[in-house]
Write a protein that holds these residues in place. Structure first.
Motif, PDB file in Angstrom:
ATOM      1  N   UNK A 187     -10.069   6.012  -1.266  1.00  0.00           N
ATOM      2  CA  UNK A 187     -10.178   6.063  -2.723  1.00  0.00           C
ATOM      3  C   UNK A 187      -8.991   6.792  -3.347  1.00  0.00           C
ATOM      4  N   UNK A 188      -8.432   6.202  -4.396  1.00  0.00           N
ATOM      5  CA  UNK A 188      -7.345   6.835  -5.131  1.00  0.00           C
ATOM      6  C   UNK A 188      -5.955   6.471  -4.645  1.00  0.00           C
ATOM      7  N   UNK A 189      -5.851   5.679  -3.572  1.00  0.00           N
ATOM      8  CA  UNK A 189      -4.545   5.303  -3.031  1.00  0.00           C
ATOM      9  C   UNK A 189      -4.254   3.829  -3.278  1.00  0.00           C
ATOM     10  N   UNK A 190      -2.957   3.530  -3.402  1.00  0.00           N
ATOM     11  CA  UNK A 190      -2.512   2.154  -3.650  1.00  0.00           C
ATOM     12  C   UNK A 190      -2.144   1.413  -2.381  1.00  0.00           C
ATOM     13  N   UNK A 191      -2.128   2.115  -1.254  1.00  0.00           N
ATOM     14  CA  UNK A 191      -1.761   1.492   0.004  1.00  0.00           C
ATOM     15  C   UNK A 191      -1.968   2.449   1.164  1.00  0.00           C
ATOM     16  N   UNK A 192      -1.800   1.916   2.363  1.00  0.00           N
ATOM     17  CA  UNK A 192      -1.920   2.690   3.600  1.00  0.00           C
ATOM     18  C   UNK A 192      -0.703   2.368   4.473  1.00  0.00           C
TER      19      UNK A 192
ATOM     20  N   UNK B  93      12.638  -5.320   5.092  1.00  0.00           N
ATOM     21  CA  UNK B  93      11.547  -4.358   4.976  1.00  0.00           C
ATOM     22  C   UNK B  93      11.184  -4.069   3.517  1.00  0.00           C
ATOM     23  N   UNK B  94      12.127  -4.178   2.600  1.00  0.00           N
ATOM     24  CA  UNK B  94      11.798  -4.074   1.175  1.00  0.00           C
ATOM     25  C   UNK B  94      10.914  -5.244   0.745  1.00  0.00           C
ATOM     26  N   UNK B  95      11.293  -6.439   1.209  1.00  0.00           N
ATOM     27  CA  UNK B  95      10.507  -7.640   0.876  1.00  0.00           C
ATOM     28  C   UNK B  95       9.079  -7.518   1.395  1.00  0.00           C
ATOM     29  N   UNK B  96       8.921  -7.141   2.679  1.00  0.00           N
ATOM     30  CA  UNK B  96       7.576  -7.084   3.247  1.00  0.00           C
ATOM     31  C   UNK B  96       6.772  -5.886   2.750  1.00  0.00           C
ATOM     32  N   UNK B  97       7.449  -4.818   2.383  1.00  0.00           N
ATOM     33  CA  UNK B  97       6.743  -3.690   1.765  1.00  0.00           C
ATOM     34  C   UNK B  97       6.133  -4.128   0.439  1.00  0.00           C
ATOM     35  N   UNK B  98       6.932  -4.773  -0.394  1.00  0.00           N
ATOM     36  CA  UNK B  98       6.445  -5.248  -1.696  1.00  0.00           C
ATOM     37  C   UNK B  98       5.340  -6.281  -1.520  1.00  0.00           C
ATOM     38  N   UNK B  99       5.543  -7.230  -0.609  1.00  0.00           N
ATOM     39  CA  UNK B  99       4.569  -8.294  -0.368  1.00  0.00           C
ATOM     40  C   UNK B  99       3.237  -7.715   0.125  1.00  0.00           C
ATOM     41  N   UNK B 100       3.297  -6.796   1.075  1.00  0.00           N
ATOM     42  CA  UNK B 100       2.077  -6.228   1.648  1.00  0.00           C
ATOM     43  C   UNK B 100       1.305  -5.439   0.611  1.00  0.00           C
ATOM     44  N   UNK B 101       2.004  -4.681  -0.241  1.00  0.00           N
ATOM     45  CA  UNK B 101       1.326  -3.915  -1.289  1.00  0.00           C
ATOM     46  C   UNK B 101       0.694  -4.842  -2.322  1.00  0.00           C
ATOM     47  N   UNK B 102       1.399  -5.926  -2.672  1.00  0.00           N
ATOM     48  CA  UNK B 102       0.832  -6.885  -3.627  1.00  0.00           C
ATOM     49  C   UNK B 102      -0.440  -7.522  -3.085  1.00  0.00           C
TER      50      UNK B 102
ATOM     51  N   UNK C 127       8.712   5.681  -2.868  1.00  0.00           N
ATOM     52  CA  UNK C 127       9.040   5.117  -4.165  1.00  0.00           C
ATOM     53  C   UNK C 127       8.177   3.899  -4.506  1.00  0.00           C
ATOM     54  N   UNK C 128       7.213   3.614  -3.622  1.00  0.00           N
ATOM     55  CA  UNK C 128       6.439   2.382  -3.769  1.00  0.00           C
ATOM     56  C   UNK C 128       5.007   2.598  -4.224  1.00  0.00           C
ATOM     57  N   UNK C 129       4.698   3.777  -4.709  1.00  0.00           N
ATOM     58  CA  UNK C 129       3.340   4.042  -5.185  1.00  0.00           C
ATOM     59  C   UNK C 129       2.679   5.139  -4.371  1.00  0.00           C
ATOM     60  N   UNK C 130       1.410   5.327  -4.642  1.00  0.00           N
ATOM     61  CA  UNK C 130       0.634   6.381  -4.004  1.00  0.00           C
ATOM     62  C   UNK C 130       0.081   5.862  -2.672  1.00  0.00           C
TER      63      UNK C 130
ATOM     64  N   UNK D  98      -2.805  -5.038   1.431  1.00  0.00           N
ATOM     65  CA  UNK D  98      -3.008  -4.958   2.868  1.00  0.00           C
ATOM     66  C   UNK D  98      -2.393  -3.676   3.398  1.00  0.00           C
ATOM     67  N   UNK D  99      -2.906  -3.145   4.511  1.00  0.00           N
ATOM     68  CA  UNK D  99      -2.282  -1.975   5.117  1.00  0.00           C
ATOM     69  C   UNK D  99      -0.901  -2.306   5.680  1.00  0.00           C
ATOM     70  N   UNK D 100      -0.004  -1.314   5.649  1.00  0.00           N
ATOM     71  CA  UNK D 100       1.363  -1.491   6.132  1.00  0.00           C
ATOM     72  C   UNK D 100       1.447  -0.842   7.509  1.00  0.00           C
ATOM     73  N   UNK D 101       1.464  -1.647   8.555  1.00  0.00           N
ATOM     74  CA  UNK D 101       1.578  -1.149   9.923  1.00  0.00           C
ATOM     75  C   UNK D 101       2.902  -1.644  10.508  1.00  0.00           C
TER      76      UNK D 101
END
Length: 411
Positions: free
Chosen positions: A192-197, A360-369, A403-406, A372-375
Motif C-alpha cells: 500500500x502506498x507504493x507505485x511499484x516494486x 532498461x529505461x524502456x522496460x522500466x517505464x513499460x513495467x511501471x505502466x 526518479x521513476x516514482x515511489x 508489474x513488479x520490476x525484477x
C-alpha cells in the motif's frame, strides 16, 4: 449487492494457480451458481451444462475451453505469433503456445485469432479458450528473440508464454466482468502506498575483488538490498566477503556448487545440497539455477531440499510469481520471474552504453505502466576489463529507479 467472487467448477491446479497468481477472489463452487459473479467451467456434463446455460441466459458470465463446452471442433497445432491490437491481446507481445488448439466451426461464436471464441447468450456472455491450461506442463525452452529498442537479443525462453497466457486470461475476465457491469477486483501487486516494486538479483558466477566492491558500492548508494546468489566453486575461501554482504543487509542464497544443471535428480540434488552446506551460516532457503535452466529433475531436487523460491527465465519471465505444476502436482518452490536480458547480454552482442540505457529505461517505464513488479538480474562480480564503463552504466540504471516514482525496494 452481488459478491465479487469467481466460482471454479472443480479443483484444478492449473486454474487455481493462475487465479491465485492474479490475486482474484475465487473458490470451488458450492451451492447455487447465482452466488458467483463469474464461473470458470473446467469440467462439464449434460446436467450441469443446462444449468450453466440457464445461468448465462439470466445474465451470468462464463470462461471455459472449447474442448470442454462444445462437441464439434477441429484440432490444430499453434506455435508462436505476434497478435495485432485487440482487447483480448492487450499488452501482449509474443504469444507462444506450441500446443494443440481446438477450433470451433460454429459461426455464432466470434473468433479472435483462433484463440478466443466468444458469444452473448441471453443476457450473459460465454468465452471459450481454444487451449487448456495443462499446457503449463510444457517446460521446454529454446533460443528466442527478446525485443530491445536497439534490436533483438536472443535468450533461452520458454516454449509456452506463461506471461502472455496470464494476460490473455485477465483480459477475458475483465471483458466478462464488464459485460456483467461489475468491477474487476484483485489484490495489488505492490504494498500500500507504493507505485511499484523493485528487486535485483546478483548471479555471483565469479569473484573479482574490485568488481565485488564496485557492485556493493553501486547497490549501497542506491539503497538496494539485492539478493546475492553465490556459486560455491568461485567463492571457496571467500567466506569473509560473503559475510560482508550479509552484514550490509544483502540476502545470501545459492547458485549451486558447480555452475551447471543436470538431467538427473540426484546430480541436481547433490549440486544444490553441497552449496547449501557451504553457505549454511547464512541460512539459505532459495537458489537460482545456472544459465536460467529449469527442468523436472531440478524441480524435484529443489522441492526435496525445501527451497522456498527459485528464479529461472527458461520457465517464465516478466511475469508475476507462480508455482510450477509437474505431472498435475504443484511444486512448492515459488518461481520468481526476472527480466531475461541483463547488461552482459548487450556486451556479448557488442552493443554500447546508449543501447543498454535505452533498453532498461524502456522496460522500466513499460513495467511501471503495466503495474508489474520490476525484477532484474546481472553478473556484476566478474572481470570487465574489456568493458571499462560497465559500472558507470550499472550505476546510471540503478539511479533511474529513484526518479521513476515511489518504488518499494526489496530482496
Amino acid at each position: 449487492m452481488q459478491e465479487i467472487k469467481i466460482g471454479l467448477i472443480k479443483n484444478d491446479p492449473y486454474w487455481e494457480n493462475i487465479l491465485w497468481q492474479e490475486g482474484v477472489p475465487f473458490e470451488v463452487v458450492g451451492g447455487d451458481f447465482k452466488n458467483y459473479s463469474l464461473l470458470v467451467v473446467n469440467t462439464l456434463d449434460g446436467q450441469v451444462k443446462s444449468k450453466i446455460i440457464d445461468y448465462i441466459n439470466d445474465g451470468g458470465v462464463v470462461l471455459s475451453h472449447t474442448k470442454i463446452f462444445e462437441e464439434n471442433y477441429s484440432s490444430s497445432k499453434l506455435g508462436s505469433f505476434v497478435p495485432d491490437d485487440n482487447k483480448f491481446f492487450n499488452d501482449i507481445g509474443l504469444f507462444s503456445l506450441n500446443s494443440e488448439i481446438n477450433l470451433l466451426n460454429d459461426q455464432s461464436y466470434h473468433n479472435t485469432k483462433d484463440i478466443v471464441f466468444s458469444k452473448k447468450i441471453g443476457k450473459g456472455k460465454l468465452i471459450l479458450l481454444s487451449f487448456e491450461l495443462n499446457i503449463f506442463e510444457n517446460i521446454n525452452y529454446s533460443p528466442k528473440p527478446m525485443f530491445t529498442p536497439s534490436g533483438h537479443i536472443f535468450q533461452i525462453l520458454p516454449d509456452v508464454s506463461r506471461n502472455s497466457i496470464r494476460r490473455l486470461i485477465v483480459n477475458c475476465l475483465i471483458d466478462l466482468f464488464d459485460h456483467a457491469v461489475l468491477p474487476y477486483v484483485r489484490l495489488s501487486n505492490f504494498p500500500s502506498g507504493f507505485d511499484g516494486v523493485f528487486a535485483f538479483r546478483v548471479d555471483a558466477d565469479n569473484f573479482v575483488e574490485n568488481d565485488f566492491y564496485e557492485t556493493v558500492n553501486v547497490l549501497t548508494k542506491n539503497n538496494i538490498k539485492a539478493t546475492y546468489f553465490i556459486n560455491q566453486k568461485s567463492h571457496e575461501g571467500k567466506i569473509k566477503y560473503i559475510q560482508e554482504l550479509a552484514n550490509k543487509g544483502f540476502e545470501i542464497q545459492s547458485h549451486m556448487n558447480k555452475h551447471c544443471v543436470y538431467n538427473s535428480v540426484k546430480d541436481n540434488h547433490d549440486n544444490l545440497q553441497q552449496s547449501l552446506e557451504f553457505l549454511k551460516e547464512f541460512k539459505p532457503t532459495a537458489f537460482v539455477a545456472p544459465f536460467g535452466i529449469f527442468n523436472k529433475s531440478l524441480a524435484s531436487a529443489e522441492e526435496k531440499l525445501g527451497m522456498k523460491y527459485s528464479s529461472e527465465f527458461s520457465y517464465d519471465y516478466d511475469n508475476l510469481p507462480s508455482f510450477p505444476i509437474i505431472n498435475g502436482k504443484v511444486v512448492k518452490t515459488l518461481q520468481i520471474p526476472v527480466h531475461p536480458v541483463c547488461l552482459e547480454s548487450f556486451i556479448e552482442v557488442k552493443r554500447g552504453d546508449k543501447e543498454m540505457l535505452e533498453h532498461f529505461e524502456y522496460f522500466l517505464k513499460k513495467t511501471l505502466q503495466e503495474r508489474m513488479p520490476i525484477f532484474w538480474y546481472g553478473h556484476p562480480t566478474r572481470v570487465f576489463k574489456d568493458y571499462p564503463t560497465y559500472f558507470k552504466v550499472f550505476s546510471q540504471i540503478m539511479k533511474r529507479l529513484d526518479k521513476s516514482g515511489n518504488i518499494w525496494k526489496g530482496t
